[in-house]
Scaffold this active site. Structure first.
Site, PDB file in Angstrom:
ATOM      1  N   ALA A 180      14.855 -39.641  10.000  1.00  0.00           N
ATOM      2  CA  ALA A 180      15.744 -38.751   9.245  1.00  0.00           C
ATOM      3  C   ALA A 180      17.208 -39.052   9.542  1.00  0.00           C
ATOM      4  CB  ALA A 180      15.405 -37.297   9.557  1.00  0.00           C
TER       5      ALA A 180
ATOM      6  N   GLU B   1      25.261 -45.945  15.079  1.00  0.00           N
ATOM      7  CA  GLU B   1      24.770 -47.080  14.289  1.00  0.00           C
ATOM      8  C   GLU B   1      25.945 -47.926  13.823  1.00  0.00           C
ATOM      9  OE1 GLU B   1      22.203 -45.903  11.101  1.00  0.00           O
ATOM     10  OE2 GLU B   1      20.821 -44.809  12.396  1.00  0.00           O
TER      11      GLU B   1
ATOM     12  N   HIS C   4      17.283 -48.693  10.604  1.00  0.00           N
ATOM     13  CA  HIS C   4      17.551 -47.800   9.470  1.00  0.00           C
ATOM     14  C   HIS C   4      16.972 -48.374   8.171  1.00  0.00           C
ATOM     15  CE1 HIS C   4      20.407 -44.298   8.337  1.00  0.00           C
ATOM     16  NE2 HIS C   4      19.402 -44.350   7.506  1.00  0.00           N
TER      17      HIS C   4
END
Length: 529
Positions: free
Chosen positions: A233, A263, A281
């Site tokens: 998520a 990230e 991701h």
């Protein structure tokens, strides 16, 4: 003259074809988004801009976009678009909130299987020629308890897949109604129950102040020994440091993460542990999902540029230019009433009734209802917007009723009353717009009050007893929380009372806890509008 659309990121040829079929001129420059100076130089020529994540639509770009009417983001996240700046310029910003759902749900299921059977480690070992058959003892999925945190669009798909895999599926989601849970074949539970029972926990909720660190060190400690945690998520939903410690101790049997607090994730506390699976991701990374969102954004932008139809707009409801001036202040009121309810209510919503009285009942109330529902849902579902809110509410089994009455209370030309029924109680809030165009709250749970809506407020429900106001105000003063306005109401002498207080800054949780401890206080909530 035909509308012109610039595509500045990689979109499929099929999307380009949709624009052309609808009579729209297209300039397809898939690498332009990386060159902000070149983009700024030519953006003024275009009515529409179609993007993915590489293009940054900043206020400086928007300043140059003198003809721009719509930005279409192929995907759900619009953090690369300056929404307030776009709104100020009258530019519609659209996204495609449902195009990646199946792909993300399937990735979560894939990671669950990878954890259960240690597939990545077993693959690396086997390809290294080790043949360590006895080292990789897995667990079956069948009959295990799958705990889903967030049972919305993606979470409900995961739930259906889990049921199909013969798992026992339990879900924590304040907005999930018992009826919707029954339809999905899942058991609705509270968070502590899910933590105690789940063999696998998968997260499918946006990152909001309410969900940030939902799997904190404290909550992770409540989990069943041997649990496996999956996050496809958002980074920040799980305390990564605490999870690593529980992995090292053996309390948590494994974790699979597709998203991280930072990230790109070059370093992370979870990296290097033998029972951790990580992907970069990839939740939306299938050819089908990329094609779906590209086609969807092309259709939406074409509809808007050729027919004026608005869908999945994150910054404007579906209304015409002629209706906008009359509706605008009431849209703000409806959203604020909804936001109040969404922040105060802490159990599953079953039904929302919105009553429009007086002149407001003659306006396009669908746009007002959408704004109210978005306000209710947004505290927990950050990605919801005025267009998607009614569909999201329906998906979660929330009943929406609209009532219009020709005459309002004699004191007001227009009145909006929002009543929210949960599985535990019922709450109502009423408001109006005065001639200054600003929304005002005039009643809460049938107790009259008069309060302008401010960015930061404190709501208190208490017993009407002498001394409360002095103690409350002193407590705020001692904590250096400055009071701007103070509105009060009560149903009768010695009965129930409410206070709605505007303050000049954030209210620390410690201060809220002190207010809760005051004699006679029933409920305290810091509100942000």
């Amino acid at each position: 003259m035909a509308p012109r659309v610039l595509i500045s990121d990689a979109l499929s040829e099929a999307a380009v074809a949709i624009f052309k079929e609808r009579g729209i001129e297209v300039d397809f420059q898939p690498d332009l988004g990386k060159d902000k100076d070149k983009l700024a130089e030519i953006i003024g020529q275009f009515d529409g801009l179609a993007i993915r994540s590489a293009t940054k639509v900043t206020d400086k770009i928007l300043e140059k976009a003198t003809n721009l009417k719509v930005v279409g983001r192929a995907g759900i996240g619009v953090d690369n678009v300056d929404i307030p700046a776009a709104t100020a310029k009258g530019v519609i910003v659209m996204n495609t909130p449902f195009g990646n759902s199946i792909t993300t749900a399937e990735h979560a299921i894939a990671l669950m299987f990878a954890l259960a059977r240690q597939i990545p480690s077993a693959d690396a070992s086997t390809q290294a020629g080790k043949w360590e058959k006895n080292k990789f003892m897995g667990v079956e999925i069948t009959a295990k308890v799958l705990g889903i945190i967030g049972c919305g669009n993606i979470g409900s798909i995961v739930a259906e897949r889990g049921v199909g895999l013969k798992m026992r599926v339990i879900a924590f989601d304040p907005f999930l109604t018992p009826e919707r849970a029954l339809d999905l074949g899942v058991e609705k539970v509270e968070l502590d129950d899910l933590l105690a029972r789940a063999d696998f926990i998968t997260l499918h909720t946006p990152l909001t102040p309410q969900t940030k660190n939902i799997l904190s060190a404290e909550n992770l400690a409540k989990t069943k020994k041997g649990v496996r945690v999956i996050n496809c998520a958002r980074g920040g939903l799980v305390d990564e440091e605490a999870l690593r410690k529980l992995l090292d101790s053996g309390h948590v049997a494994g974790a699979a993460f597709d998203v991280f607090i930072t990230e790109p994730a070059k370093e992370n506390p979870l990296f290097g542990h033998p029972n951790v699976v990580c992907t970069p991701h990839l939740g939306a990374s299938t050819s089908e999902a990329q094609e779906n969102v590209a086609l969807q954004v092309a259709e939406q932008m074409s509809d808007y540029l050729t027919r004026g139809a608005i869908s999945n707009a994150v910054n404007f409801p579906s209304i015409t230019a002629e209706e906008a001036p009359k509706l605008k202040p009431f849209i703000a009121l409806a959203e604020k009433l909804g936001s109040f309810a969404g922040q105060v209510i802490d159990s599953a919503i079953k039904k929302v009734t919105i009553t429009y009285e007086g002149e407001v009942g003659q306006l396009k109330i669908k746009a007002l209802t959408a704004s109210a529902i978005a306000g209710i849902l947004r505290p927990l579902l950050a990605d919801v917007n005025v267009v998607s809110a009614p569909a999201v509410a329906k998906e979660r089994g929330i009943v929406i009723d609209e009532v219009s009455r020709a005459a309002a209370d004699a004191d007001y030309e227009s009145l909006i009353t929002l009543t929210v029924e949960t599985d535990k109680s019922s709450h109502s809030i009423a408001g109006t717009v005065f001639h200054d165009g600003k929304p005002r709250i005039i009643a809460i749970n049938d107790i009259k009050i008069d309060a302008a809506v401010a960015p930061v407020m404190i709501y208190v429900s208490n017993e009407d007893k002498p001394g409360f106001i002095g103690r409350f105000a002193s407590l705020l003063g001692n904590a250096s929380v400055n009071i701007a306005t103070f509105a009060l109401g009560r149903d009768r002498e010695g009965g129930s009372a409410i206070a709605l207080v505007e303050v000049d800054g954030a209210v620390p949780e410690s201060v809220q806890n002190e207010v809760k401890a005051l004699p006679g206080v029933k409920k305290v909530k810091a509100l942000a509008f």
